[in-house]
Design a protein around this motif. Structure first.
Motif, short mmCIF file in Angstrom:
data_model
loop_
_atom_site.label_atom_id
_atom_site.label_comp_id
_atom_site.label_asym_id
_atom_site.label_seq_id
_atom_site.Cartn_x
_atom_site.Cartn_y
_atom_site.Cartn_z
N UNK A 290 0.83 -1.19 0.00
CA UNK A 290 0.00 0.00 0.00
C UNK A 290 0.88 1.25 0.00
N UNK A 291 0.42 2.29 -0.67
CA UNK A 291 1.17 3.53 -0.73
C UNK A 291 0.20 4.68 -0.95
N UNK A 292 0.71 5.89 -0.80
CA UNK A 292 -0.09 7.09 -0.99
C UNK A 292 0.18 7.70 -2.36
N UNK A 293 -0.89 8.00 -3.07
CA UNK A 293 -0.80 8.68 -4.35
C UNK A 293 -1.61 9.96 -4.24
N UNK B 226 -4.26 9.56 -1.67
CA UNK B 226 -5.15 8.41 -1.83
C UNK B 226 -4.36 7.12 -1.65
N UNK B 227 -4.89 6.21 -0.82
CA UNK B 227 -4.22 4.92 -0.61
C UNK B 227 -4.48 3.99 -1.78
N UNK B 228 -3.43 3.40 -2.30
CA UNK B 228 -3.55 2.43 -3.39
C UNK B 228 -2.77 1.16 -3.04
N UNK B 229 -3.15 0.07 -3.70
CA UNK B 229 -2.46 -1.21 -3.53
C UNK B 229 -1.75 -1.53 -4.84
N UNK B 230 -0.42 -1.52 -4.80
CA UNK B 230 0.39 -1.64 -6.00
C UNK B 230 0.07 -2.82 -6.91
N UNK B 231 -0.02 -4.06 -6.36
CA UNK B 231 -0.17 -5.23 -7.24
C UNK B 231 -1.44 -5.28 -8.08
N UNK B 232 -2.38 -4.37 -7.86
CA UNK B 232 -3.57 -4.37 -8.70
C UNK B 232 -3.55 -3.22 -9.71
N UNK C 240 2.94 5.27 3.78
CA UNK C 240 1.91 5.40 4.80
C UNK C 240 2.53 5.60 6.16
N UNK C 241 1.93 6.44 7.00
CA UNK C 241 2.42 6.57 8.38
C UNK C 241 2.07 5.31 9.17
N UNK C 242 2.54 5.20 10.41
CA UNK C 242 2.28 3.98 11.20
C UNK C 242 0.85 3.92 11.72
#
Length: 552
Positions: free
Chosen positions: A265-268, A271-277, A482-484
């Motif tokens: 997961x990362x921020x774009x 917005x949070x996104x899930x890379x492998x999709x 993403x923060x903790x």
């Protein structure tokens, strides 16, 4: 076995390592006999009474033995097999005055070993583990009676940690759940310079010999790896550690980040996104598929461990990898230099597609990190003693010990500066500094203490290591990571179940497509499968947790 234990055994065996940047900490009202019920919320350190608890005098005078469980750190692999045989752990017991029974899990088998231990109900006093990966999260681990909520424990028995959190509200925010619960004695990076330490590594001497420039783009990397294979006879031009999961390096954005995604997961733009999709992940797999087919990736990419990389570098089979400045360059430079005095390992920038672009992703840690934290278990009959033992790491004396070891043995004071001795930096048994350090300090492996910048100033003894940190820091990771965050127990349970299936699917997809056993177009089928496994619900949970974190 009780139904609840069986469920834990099934779920924990597939604990997800989705976001290595997640960090938190929790707590429970206790006395020295064990746990007692606690309210669902508790004051943070910053709102707690002023730190007035009397400081513990070390070494303490006690004959009570505590038990401490942890996985063997990577730098000890091939050096020692049990922490009881490591001088640092022996000395930790001496300087605190607390007898310790060290319980060591084999490397890369921590979660499986912990799984069995928790299911058995036979728990030690302390567990050195990232409980953010626990099914249901740290609050669930507390609720189920595995670990203690530590608010009252820290308030009563840990004045050193309490003082630090009070004085560092930004770390305090990271060191607890949304309910304000502390659940572990944390590993804290005490300086910004300590937060970047990993990235691509390459044989700079090979580049110079072959007239090649340092690669910065994926296309340039292809040319370099192909030349390594053809001109240097490298059987595995790019070799990567494949355990505990294949393509571990993609979690921080190495190579995959060039395609605008990470493995997790990362921020774009918020917005949070899930890379492998994302489509970019398909492009990443296509690239690795091409490299693998042409023999540019190690054929053992799914099973290679640190020992395999050791052998590959020594034999000249490998010319590039992804690793740490200390435990990577510091480990492998002496190995290759012993065979070839002109050999040089150096950092390469995180790759991009377009030359001149700034990498969007890269390794960057938070001050409070997931690794090295230590929880006190709910089964401990010696909570006060365990807390005082762990609080040692946050004292001035404890900070010196964790970062530099024993004066006269592993360091000497020179004009007030703790300088490592040749036992660590030029080990007589020919151990790399990273390995020798692992025997005498925990500065290079994390733990319940505050990491000191003076450690890294010496740990990175080579100019190439110091240059590496500067090279790898040139990313936009601070904006994309993403923060903790910490989901609620209910969310975490649901999230863990979803992501256990998702991560298994991503591993399967990645390997099959890269190895060529499935066509690249199978990617869309896997994305559809992710959706059926409720990846979008996982994204909702992450967003809710992020919203709560931002309101702390």
């Amino acid at each position: 076995m009780k139904k609840g234990k069986m469920k834990l055994l099934t779920t924990l065996s597939a604990i997800v390592a989705v976001n290595s940047l997640l960090v938190a900490c929790s707590s429970t009202k206790t006395d020295n006999k064990g746990a007692t019920p606690a309210p669902s919320t508790a004051p943070s350190a910053s709102s707690a009474p002023s730190a007035s608890t009397a400081a513990t005098k070390y070494p303490m005078q006690t004959s009570t033995q505590l038990s401490y469980w942890m996985e063997l750190t990577g730098n000890l692999v091939g050096v020692k097999s049990a922490n009881a045989d490591v001088p640092f752990y022996q000395n930790w017991s001496k300087v605190t005055g607390v007898p310790i029974k060290w319980i060591t899990a084999p490397p890369n088998q921590g979660k499986e070993t912990l799984n069995v231990m928790l299911a058995s109900g036979d728990l030690p006093d302390m567990i050195d583990y990232n409980f953010l990966g626990f099914p249901g999260g740290p609050e669930k681990a507390i609720k189920d009676g595995y670990i203690l909520k530590l608010n009252d424990v820290i308030d009563k028995y840990a004045p050193n940690l309490k003082k630090y959190l009070k004085e560092h509200p930004e770390v305090d925010k990271m060191a607890k759940t949304d309910n304000g619960s502390y659940y572990a004695f944390p590993f804290i990076r005490g300086d910004e310079y300590l937060m970047v330490f990993q990235g691509p590594i390459i044989r700079k001497d090979w580049l110079d010999e072959l007239g090649l420039q340092m690669p910065t783009t994926i296309d340039e990397w292809y040319t370099v790896l192909k030349t390594f294979k053809e001109k240097k006879g490298a059987a595995a031009p790019l070799s990567l550690v494949g355990l505990p999961r294949p393509f571990n390096e993609s979690g921080n954005g190495a190579f995959v980040g060039a395609f605008g995604v990470t493995r997790g997961f990362y921020l774009d733009n918020g917005t949070i996104k899930f890379g492998p999709m994302q489509p970019g992940f398909k492009d990443y797999l296509a690239n690795y598929r091409k490299w693998y087919a042409e023999g540019l990736l190690d054929k053992n990419l799914a099973t290679a461990d640190v020992k395999v990389l050791d052998a590959n570098f020594v034999s000249g089979a490998t010319g590039a990898t992804v690793g740490n400045a200390g435990g990577g360059i510091g480990r492998w430079q002496p190995l290759i230099e012993a065979k070839d005095p002109k050999a040089v390992l150096a950092a390469a920038p995180y790759p991009v597609l377009k030359k001149g672009d700034t990498p969007q992703f890269g390794q960057r840690d938070f001050p409070f990190t997931a690794g090295g934290m230590v929880a006190i278990t709910a089964k401990s009959k010696n909570v006060e003693l365990a807390a005082k033992f762990l609080d040692f790491g946050y004292s001035t004396e404890g900070g010196m010990f964790f970062n530099f070891g024993t004066e006269g043995t592993s360091y000497k004071l020179e004009n007030g500066y703790p300088k490592y001795t040749d036992l660590l930096m030029k080990n007589p048994d020919k151990l790399a500094p990273a390995q020798a350090m692992a025997l005498h300090i925990r500065g290079n492996s994390g733990g319940p203490f505050i990491q000191d910048k003076r450690y890294i100033e010496q740990y990175l003894a080579l100019q190439t290591q110091r240059d590496a940190v500067a090279t790898w820091a040139k990313t936009n990771a601070a904006k994309t990571q993403l923060p903790p965050i910490t989901p609620t127990p209910e969310e975490s349970t649901e999230y863990a179940k979803i992501m256990t299936d998702i991560d298994t699917l991503v591993d399967e997809m990645s390997l099959k497509i890269v190895l060529g056993t499935e066509p690249l177009d199978a990617f869309e089928k896997y994305v559809d499968k992710m959706k059926s496994l409720k990846i979008e619900r996982a994204l909702e949970i992450q967003k809710a947790a992020l919203d709560r974190y931002n309101k702390r």
